[in-house]
Design an enzyme around this catalytic site. Sequence first.
Site, short mmCIF file in Angstrom:
data_model
loop_
_atom_site.label_atom_id
_atom_site.label_comp_id
_atom_site.label_asym_id
_atom_site.label_seq_id
_atom_site.Cartn_x
_atom_site.Cartn_y
_atom_site.Cartn_z
N HIS A 23 1.88 0.03 -12.75
CA HIS A 23 2.87 -1.16 -13.38
C HIS A 23 4.31 -1.19 -13.21
O HIS A 23 4.51 0.06 -13.41
CB HIS A 23 2.42 -1.91 -14.73
CG HIS A 23 3.11 -3.20 -15.00
ND1 HIS A 23 2.39 -4.33 -14.30
CD2 HIS A 23 3.69 -3.10 -16.13
CE1 HIS A 23 3.41 -5.35 -15.13
NE2 HIS A 23 4.05 -4.61 -15.91
N MET B 97 -3.94 -7.51 -7.40
CA MET B 97 -2.93 -8.23 -7.66
C MET B 97 -4.37 -9.37 -8.49
O MET B 97 -3.82 -10.60 -8.29
CB MET B 97 -2.45 -9.41 -6.61
CG MET B 97 -1.07 -8.47 -6.25
SD MET B 97 0.12 -7.21 -7.76
CE MET B 97 0.64 -9.50 -8.14
N GLY C 197 0.58 -1.49 -0.20
CA GLY C 197 0.50 0.01 -0.18
C GLY C 197 0.73 1.50 -0.19
O GLY C 197 0.04 2.50 0.90
N ILE D 149 -7.41 -10.05 -11.85
CA ILE D 149 -7.14 -10.06 -12.74
C ILE D 149 -8.71 -8.83 -12.64
O ILE D 149 -9.49 -9.51 -11.92
CB ILE D 149 -6.97 -10.67 -13.89
CG1 ILE D 149 -5.63 -10.92 -14.57
CG2 ILE D 149 -8.06 -10.23 -15.01
CD1 ILE D 149 -5.70 -11.65 -14.32
C1 GRF Z 1 3.83 -1.52 -7.69
O1 GRF Z 1 5.52 -2.29 -7.66
C2 GRF Z 1 2.65 -1.76 -8.07
O2 GRF Z 1 3.80 -1.38 -9.33
C3 GRF Z 1 2.30 -2.40 -8.70
O3 GRF Z 1 2.34 -3.04 -7.81
C4 GRF Z 1 3.54 -3.09 -6.32
C5 GRF Z 1 1.97 -1.99 -5.64
O4 GRF Z 1 3.32 -1.56 -4.30
N1 GRF Z 1 1.49 -2.90 -9.45
P1 GRF Z 1 2.27 -0.33 -2.74
O5 GRF Z 1 1.82 -2.21 -2.42
O6 GRF Z 1 2.04 -0.26 -3.61
O7 GRF Z 1 3.19 -0.48 -1.92
#
Ligand code: GRF
Length: 221
Positions: free
Chosen positions: A135, A116, A38, A118
């Site tokens: 991403h 995480m 997060g 789809i």
């Molecule tokens: C990030 O690297 C984002 O690009 C990917 O998942 C990760 C999430 O990181 N989709 P966080 O949970 O915001 O620290």
Amino acid sequence: MNCPNPSDVAENLQWPWPQTWPSHRFPLRLGVMASGEGSNFEALVAATRDGPLRAEVVRLVVNNAACGASARAERLGIPCQCLDHRAFPSREDLDGALIAAFQAAAVDLVVMAGWMRIVTPRLIEAFPDRLLNIHPSLLPSFRGLDAVGQALAAGVCLTGCTVHLVRPEVDSGPILAQAAVPVKCGDDASTLAARIHRQEHRILPLAVALAAQRLESGDQG
Ligand code: GRF
């Protein structure tokens, strides 16, 4: 559950473009979806509270109640709802619950900040050009899982991060913002991911402002 260090995001954030920050007329109500630590969720909140983003994060949805994002929401005082994907018979059903949660919170935009799962056209069509994803690669390179590992395995010298509008194909859609990050000698997945994260925290609020400006100007291109 580890309660994240309160300073691990906000202290690193700087707002270098106050004069050129994209303008949008109306303050935004933001919904965020997260599955992990997060840190991007917190960067968005910091941008609304201490930075230039004219918005309020009004609802976080997580799919795992024990994730770091929900601990951050508690510390930051943001309403957090858990929709455990295992409780839903299909992706469409989970997306239906997400739509209900965000419509009940009257959000203008929804940000997938490390979600995480789809998503299906049902969610995308409920928030046309209002659903954003971040991403950890320079799309269209290294779509899908483990983008940082993919970049290391490919031996690229430069990778980065992308924020884009969501379309049905995974990690595709009009790009709103990107930042490039060097791959350094001796990098492993953890050092490279940390460098990418610092850039994600900068471009995500900027991309939200750009998406809002784009919607207000009617630019659907
Ligand atoms: C990030 O690297 C984002 O690009 C990917 O998942 C990760 C999430 O990181 N989709 P966080 O949970 O915001 O620290």
